[in-house]
Write an enzyme that holds these catalytic residues in place. Sequence first.
Site, short mmCIF file in Angstrom:
data_model
loop_
_atom_site.label_atom_id
_atom_site.label_comp_id
_atom_site.label_asym_id
_atom_site.label_seq_id
_atom_site.Cartn_x
_atom_site.Cartn_y
_atom_site.Cartn_z
N CYS A 28 5.03 -39.30 -47.71
CA CYS A 28 4.02 -38.41 -47.14
C CYS A 28 2.74 -39.18 -46.84
O CYS A 28 1.92 -39.42 -47.73
CB CYS A 28 3.76 -37.26 -48.12
SG CYS A 28 2.48 -36.15 -47.55
N CYS A 53 -0.47 -37.36 -47.54
CA CYS A 53 -0.85 -37.27 -48.96
C CYS A 53 -1.43 -38.59 -49.45
O CYS A 53 -2.38 -38.62 -50.20
CB CYS A 53 0.34 -36.97 -49.86
SG CYS A 53 1.49 -35.79 -49.22
N ASP A 54 -0.78 -39.69 -49.07
CA ASP A 54 -1.06 -40.97 -49.73
C ASP A 54 -1.69 -42.03 -48.85
O ASP A 54 -2.05 -43.10 -49.34
CB ASP A 54 0.26 -41.53 -50.32
CG ASP A 54 0.88 -40.56 -51.32
OD1 ASP A 54 0.11 -39.87 -52.01
OD2 ASP A 54 2.11 -40.49 -51.41
#
Length: 312
Positions: free
Chosen positions: A138, A141-142
Amino acid sequence: MGIMDSKHKRVIILGSGPAGYTAAIYAARANLSPMILTGFQKGGQLTTTTEVENFPGFPKGIDGNELMSQMEQQALRFETEIEFAEVTQVDLSERPFKIYSGDKLYTSDALIIATGASARYLGIESETKFKGRGVSACATCDGFFYRGKKVAVIGGGDSALEEASYLTNFCERVFVVHRRDEFRGSKAMQERVLKNEKIEIVWDSVIDEVIGDDSGMTDLRVKNVKSGETRLLGTEGMFVAIGHTPNTSLFADTLTLDEKKYIVTESGSTKTNIDGVFACGDVTDSVYRQAITAAGTGCMAAIDAERWLAEQ
Ligand code: NDP
């Protein structure tokens, strides 16, 4: 198994993405006092996105977490019971259906399955070893953690292309590693990626090994499938974007699944092969996979369940 606690509901909904919450809103408004068992990722896949710009009703876009939180509040407003629980086993052989979460038992007259889909991984050992320490599925997300660094995105579909573009907001260099010499993603996305100077495409290549130490991933070795040559990319992050798998392992023995393991529903309905069990959202859909289509089929599942209960 030693059951500590048991609860009965007319309708239980498994999953808390757009399909699950919409099913709950409709079932609750039909006076069925439904219960949602959220699953391990409450709010589902949208909680790993940033901005959602294509959900109607939000002309300026809305943060994925905020959208899911609003759906949750709407479900709660109409007396939905929401439990943070991961289902470990189901017994659909007789009614009421039995749903287990560890040593807790839930029973229901009707069941709505909205367990969604999860990102796929390559399945190689070094990838597993560095999951969460360099390996992610992701970018939204990261990606932020790789500010100023080099990263690689694996895959050649729209997800991979979109993630690669997004990562250039943070990263010094982004490699897209694809196993063929042609992308699967749309022409528009391809053009965007191909003209981005921060992106380098590594064609015809697969991951040979994720390299790292105690601190996490430090490099990535890729292998050209045509020449057999290997190359180190010097990346500290690897984003896997090779598609999704439906979350159906709990139902593999009882429900009819298609060849890709998605739950098969009757055409134009959310009925599964078991009377009283309905399925909606990404767990039934390998084609559209959108929040709005998931919400739409969640609504259908609640209406189907309500009508089915009325007939009983
Ligand atoms: P896709 O199935 O479209 O693409 C998966 C990619 O991963 C393919 O290029 C495939 O290679 C590659 N792949 C699969 N397995 C492996 C493996 N084991 N090793 C290496 N490579 C592998 O999935 P996406 O998640 O990209 O997209 C799913 C759907 O969602 C599509 O319909 C897409 O259009 C849509 N989507 C749309 C977006 C948008 O419009 N903004 C954004 C994201 C997704 P190969 O090509 O060789 O099969």
